[in-house]
Design a protein around this motif. Structure first.
Motif, PDB file in Angstrom:
ATOM      1  N   ASN A 269       0.806  -1.231   0.000  1.00  0.00           N
ATOM      2  CA  ASN A 269       0.000   0.000   0.000  1.00  0.00           C
ATOM      3  C   ASN A 269       0.837   1.279   0.000  1.00  0.00           C
ATOM      4  O   ASN A 269       0.290   2.363   0.176  1.00  0.00           O
ATOM      5  CB  ASN A 269      -0.967   0.014   1.192  1.00  0.00           C
ATOM      6  CG  ASN A 269      -0.271  -0.037   2.540  1.00  0.00           C
ATOM      7  OD1 ASN A 269       0.923   0.237   2.651  1.00  0.00           O
ATOM      8  ND2 ASN A 269      -1.020  -0.389   3.585  1.00  0.00           N
ATOM      9  N   TYR A 294      -9.305   0.364  -2.365  1.00  0.00           N
ATOM     10  CA  TYR A 294      -9.309  -0.112  -0.984  1.00  0.00           C
ATOM     11  C   TYR A 294     -10.719  -0.262  -0.435  1.00  0.00           C
ATOM     12  O   TYR A 294     -10.976  -1.124   0.408  1.00  0.00           O
ATOM     13  CB  TYR A 294      -8.455   0.803  -0.108  1.00  0.00           C
ATOM     14  CG  TYR A 294      -6.988   0.640  -0.406  1.00  0.00           C
ATOM     15  CD1 TYR A 294      -6.282  -0.471   0.040  1.00  0.00           C
ATOM     16  CD2 TYR A 294      -6.307   1.564  -1.191  1.00  0.00           C
ATOM     17  CE1 TYR A 294      -4.947  -0.655  -0.268  1.00  0.00           C
ATOM     18  CE2 TYR A 294      -4.971   1.401  -1.506  1.00  0.00           C
ATOM     19  CZ  TYR A 294      -4.293   0.282  -1.040  1.00  0.00           C
ATOM     20  OH  TYR A 294      -2.970   0.092  -1.353  1.00  0.00           O
ATOM     21  N   SER A 295     -11.641   0.548  -0.889  1.00  0.00           N
ATOM     22  CA  SER A 295     -13.034   0.377  -0.476  1.00  0.00           C
ATOM     23  C   SER A 295     -13.552  -1.001  -0.873  1.00  0.00           C
ATOM     24  O   SER A 295     -14.313  -1.626  -0.137  1.00  0.00           O
ATOM     25  CB  SER A 295     -13.910   1.463  -1.114  1.00  0.00           C
ATOM     26  OG  SER A 295     -15.278   1.234  -0.860  1.00  0.00           O
ATOM     27  N   ASP A 298     -10.283  -3.925   0.881  1.00  0.00           N
ATOM     28  CA  ASP A 298      -9.919  -4.010   2.293  1.00  0.00           C
ATOM     29  C   ASP A 298     -11.118  -4.524   3.083  1.00  0.00           C
ATOM     30  O   ASP A 298     -12.112  -3.824   3.273  1.00  0.00           O
ATOM     31  CB  ASP A 298      -9.469  -2.635   2.813  1.00  0.00           C
ATOM     32  CG  ASP A 298      -8.837  -2.717   4.201  1.00  0.00           C
ATOM     33  OD1 ASP A 298      -9.102  -3.701   4.932  1.00  0.00           O
ATOM     34  OD2 ASP A 298      -8.096  -1.782   4.572  1.00  0.00           O
ATOM     35  N   ARG A 300     -11.569  -5.318   6.229  1.00  0.00           N
ATOM     36  CA  ARG A 300     -11.695  -5.069   7.664  1.00  0.00           C
ATOM     37  C   ARG A 300     -12.873  -4.145   7.976  1.00  0.00           C
ATOM     38  O   ARG A 300     -13.120  -3.158   7.275  1.00  0.00           O
ATOM     39  CB  ARG A 300     -10.404  -4.459   8.201  1.00  0.00           C
ATOM     40  CG  ARG A 300      -9.188  -5.372   8.050  1.00  0.00           C
ATOM     41  CD  ARG A 300      -7.920  -4.629   8.401  1.00  0.00           C
ATOM     42  NE  ARG A 300      -7.718  -3.477   7.525  1.00  0.00           N
ATOM     43  CZ  ARG A 300      -6.881  -2.484   7.782  1.00  0.00           C
ATOM     44  NH1 ARG A 300      -6.158  -2.506   8.896  1.00  0.00           N
ATOM     45  NH2 ARG A 300      -6.757  -1.480   6.935  1.00  0.00           N
ATOM     46  N   THR A 303     -12.410  -0.383   8.201  1.00  0.00           N
ATOM     47  CA  THR A 303     -12.232   0.393   6.969  1.00  0.00           C
ATOM     48  C   THR A 303     -13.524   1.068   6.561  1.00  0.00           C
ATOM     49  O   THR A 303     -13.537   2.213   6.105  1.00  0.00           O
ATOM     50  CB  THR A 303     -11.734  -0.529   5.840  1.00  0.00           C
ATOM     51  OG1 THR A 303     -10.494  -1.107   6.244  1.00  0.00           O
ATOM     52  CG2 THR A 303     -11.545   0.239   4.552  1.00  0.00           C
ATOM     53  N   GLY A 305     -15.453   0.340   4.069  1.00  0.00           N
ATOM     54  CA  GLY A 305     -15.704   0.352   2.637  1.00  0.00           C
ATOM     55  C   GLY A 305     -16.685  -0.721   2.232  1.00  0.00           C
ATOM     56  O   GLY A 305     -17.250  -1.445   3.058  1.00  0.00           O
ATOM     57  N   GLN A 350      -4.485  -3.454   2.416  1.00  0.00           N
ATOM     58  CA  GLN A 350      -5.138  -2.727   3.506  1.00  0.00           C
ATOM     59  C   GLN A 350      -4.754  -1.256   3.440  1.00  0.00           C
ATOM     60  O   GLN A 350      -3.624  -0.917   3.089  1.00  0.00           O
ATOM     61  CB  GLN A 350      -4.700  -3.287   4.870  1.00  0.00           C
ATOM     62  CG  GLN A 350      -4.984  -4.741   5.099  1.00  0.00           C
ATOM     63  CD  GLN A 350      -4.516  -5.195   6.476  1.00  0.00           C
ATOM     64  OE1 GLN A 350      -4.112  -4.383   7.308  1.00  0.00           O
ATOM     65  NE2 GLN A 350      -4.558  -6.496   6.720  1.00  0.00           N
ATOM     66  N   LEU A 351      -5.707  -0.437   3.813  1.00  0.00           N
ATOM     67  CA  LEU A 351      -5.361   0.969   4.014  1.00  0.00           C
ATOM     68  C   LEU A 351      -4.289   1.079   5.092  1.00  0.00           C
ATOM     69  O   LEU A 351      -4.312   0.333   6.078  1.00  0.00           O
ATOM     70  CB  LEU A 351      -6.589   1.766   4.439  1.00  0.00           C
ATOM     71  CG  LEU A 351      -7.658   2.022   3.380  1.00  0.00           C
ATOM     72  CD1 LEU A 351      -8.915   2.586   4.032  1.00  0.00           C
ATOM     73  CD2 LEU A 351      -7.146   2.979   2.307  1.00  0.00           C
ATOM     74  N   PRO A 354      -7.082   2.975   8.695  1.00  0.00           N
ATOM     75  CA  PRO A 354      -8.525   3.014   8.452  1.00  0.00           C
ATOM     76  C   PRO A 354      -9.085   4.411   8.721  1.00  0.00           C
ATOM     77  O   PRO A 354      -8.745   5.049   9.717  1.00  0.00           O
ATOM     78  CB  PRO A 354      -9.080   1.984   9.442  1.00  0.00           C
ATOM     79  CG  PRO A 354      -7.942   1.041   9.666  1.00  0.00           C
ATOM     80  CD  PRO A 354      -6.712   1.888   9.615  1.00  0.00           C
ATOM     81  N   TRP A 357      -7.917   7.522   3.534  1.00  0.00           N
ATOM     82  CA  TRP A 357      -7.914   6.777   2.277  1.00  0.00           C
ATOM     83  C   TRP A 357      -6.671   7.031   1.425  1.00  0.00           C
ATOM     84  O   TRP A 357      -6.629   6.632   0.261  1.00  0.00           O
ATOM     85  CB  TRP A 357      -9.172   7.128   1.483  1.00  0.00           C
ATOM     86  CG  TRP A 357     -10.414   6.712   2.216  1.00  0.00           C
ATOM     87  CD1 TRP A 357     -11.113   7.447   3.131  1.00  0.00           C
ATOM     88  CD2 TRP A 357     -11.079   5.451   2.121  1.00  0.00           C
ATOM     89  NE1 TRP A 357     -12.177   6.722   3.613  1.00  0.00           N
ATOM     90  CE2 TRP A 357     -12.181   5.492   3.009  1.00  0.00           C
ATOM     91  CE3 TRP A 357     -10.857   4.300   1.380  1.00  0.00           C
ATOM     92  CZ2 TRP A 357     -13.053   4.428   3.161  1.00  0.00           C
ATOM     93  CZ3 TRP A 357     -11.724   3.232   1.530  1.00  0.00           C
ATOM     94  CH2 TRP A 357     -12.807   3.298   2.411  1.00  0.00           C
ATOM     95  N   SER A 359      -3.827   5.699   0.629  1.00  0.00           N
ATOM     96  CA  SER A 359      -2.926   4.571   0.457  1.00  0.00           C
ATOM     97  C   SER A 359      -2.727   4.357  -1.038  1.00  0.00           C
ATOM     98  O   SER A 359      -3.641   4.574  -1.832  1.00  0.00           O
ATOM     99  CB  SER A 359      -3.507   3.314   1.116  1.00  0.00           C
ATOM    100  OG  SER A 359      -3.521   3.465   2.524  1.00  0.00           O
TER     101      SER A 359
END
Length: 500
Positions: A269, A294-295, A298, A300, A303, A305, A350-351, A354, A357, A359
């Protein structure tokens, strides 16, 4: 192409920047809309402004949250491949790519239309930059660098266009070719003719970029141009050229493979990560937030997203089970049941933080070049060299690895397996399916496509992708030529539409 060219032709000016990249450590990408074309190309500084804006467009959002530049198309290529599973329907973004209902939709603002627009916009910008350079005031060195980068970006765009809209057969129908600014549409060229231009552009770019330093890793340098050349040569089975240019890219890059300690999410990232040949720096005030890679990748919950809202992207259990214990790449996926993160969810992308944005987007890294080199060596009968190349790469991830245990066809199959593991989620899924000629064969059963999700109750299943097996000669992965393009381009007729 008439409609598209007319829309795209002014774009190199619309994205003209307020300053050149050399004035800051990152690319200056604040667009203005009032700079005249002639003013931009008065100097090489102005031409660099247009180049930087074109690069910025590679991570901009178009029309909706499923279009966010190059990484949206990389994600589509993996979703249409064999090794990426969607957990649940969620908000539905990109599910039509996964289930193969998107490619045949020729209507405005659908996936084929946006793909066509995105790449031809870059091509139009590149043509405008190349055309305007001759009269620009500035050093010949600056002109060579800018022209070389524009040629490489044009080649890169044609590579993806011909793979989305054409079969891998060189004799098949490709896409219209444009090498100068125009408002007149052209007919479809053959796949062979498209690749001829790709390699011609890259060869000239490599000559122009030889000995040139770049001011930012979002720019194209010699190693990147050589890497694009290697990628394209591999796609059409020109293994001599693939080997030559992958080797050159490795040597020109001056980079080193990740150590086991570096092979974490932080290595995927950040533009300055040791293996990155090329990437896009996403500045916080220019991040496209929910309309971003990433939305959608990722998984998690923190995040927030789309992936975290149900469409978590997962590796197939079939592929995960082939990554041995002790291989650090196994840690890039969640291998256990977890109420907050479905089993087999990816944690590779991953970002960095979190909620923030900013990354970066990975476009090319060193491991790909090693894999191209190893595959080309194996296919050319250079087993000892292929074994050595594969050992060099994989042992940095898995110290106990022994490439010498494989020979003959088993060595080639091992290289292709390592390619699946190493490059998971980086945009090669459908490209490899098409070039290998084995058709689409998605693994099924629990933990795989449409099978039990292994994370909820006994009846819960992963999102069903619709297509599980497709023959090598299928038309299902051909994107439809946008209907608006056929209507507006006098050089195209309904007969030019891709079969479905």
């Amino acid at each position: 192409m008439k409609r598209t060219i007319k829309k795209l032709y002014p774009f190199a000016i619309a994205i003209a920047l307020t300053a050149t990249a050399c004035k800051k450590e990152y690319l200056e990408t604040s667009p203005t809309s009032s700079i005249d074309a002639n003013e931009v190309f008065t100097t090489t500084d102005g031409a660099m402004v247009a180049l930087n804006g074109t690069i910025r467009s590679m991570y901009s959002s178009l029309t909706n949250h499923g279009n966010f530049g190059q990484k949206s198309y990389d994600l589509v290529l993996d979703l249409m491949g064999e090794d990426m599973v969607v957990h649940k329907q969620g908000y539905g973004w990109l599910n039509t790519d996964y289930n193969y209902s998107a490619p045949s939709n020729a209507n405005p603002d659908q996936r084929p239309d946006r793909t066509w627009f995105y790449y031809y916009r870059i091509i139009s910008n590149a043509n405008r930059i190349i055309d305007g350079l001759d009269e620009a005031i500035g050093s010949e060195e600056d002109k060579a660098s800018i022209r070389g980068q524009a040629l490489a970006l044009r080649a890169h765009s044609y590579f993806y266009l011909v793979n989305f809209f054409g079969h891998n057969s060189l004799s098949g129908a490709g896409v219209p070719l444009y090498t100068e600014p125009t408002s007149e549409g052209n007919p479809r060229s053959s796949v062979q003719e498209v690749y001829n231009l790709i390699f011609s552009d890259l060869s000239e770019a490599e000559t122009l970029l030889e000995g040139k330093s770049r001011i930012h890793r979002s720019h194209v340098d010699l190693a990147v141009a050589q890497g694009i050349h290697a990628r394209a040569a591999l796609q059409i089975g020109n293994y001599d050229a693939a080997l030559e240019y992958a080797t050159k890219a490795i040597e020109s890059s001056g980079l080193s493979l990740y150590t086991a300690q570096q092979h974490t999410a932080a290595g995927f990232n950040t533009l300055s990560a040791p293996e990155w040949l090329w990437g896009l720096e996403v500045i916080v005030d220019q991040a496209t937030i929910f309309a971003s890679f990433y939305s959608h990748i990722d998984n998690r919950e923190a995040t927030g997203g789309y992936a975290a809202l149900g469409t978590q992207k997962k590796i197939t259990k079939a592929l995960y089970d082939r990554i041995p214990e002790g291989d650090v790449r196994r840690n890039l996926f969640n291998g256990s049941q977890n109420p907050d993160l479905p089993i087999y969810s990816q944690v590779k992308f991953q970002l960095r933080q979190p909620g923030n944005w900013a990354s970066d987007y990975l476009l090319m890294r060193l491991a790909e070049m090693y894999l191209i080199k190893a595959e080309a060596e194996a296919r050319l009968g250079n087993a000892a060299q292929a074994t050595e190349t594969l050992q060099t790469l994989v042992s940095t991830r898995y110290p106990a690895y022994n490439a010498g245990a494989f020979s003959g066809n088993a060595l080639l199959e091992e290289i292709l397996l390592q390619r699946k593991i190493e490059l998971w989620g980086e945009g090669f899924g459908l490209l490899d399916v098409k070039r290998l000629g084995n058709g689409l064969n998605r693994p099924t059963g629990d933990g795989n496509h449409g099978g039990g999700d292994l994370n909820s109750d006994a009846n819960a299943a992963n999102f069903a992708p619709g297509e599980l097996v497709l023959p090598a000669n299928t038309n299902r992965w051909l994107f439809a030529i946008p209907q608006d393009e056929i209507n507006a381009n006098g050089a195209l007729t309904a007969a030019d539409q891709n079969p479905q």
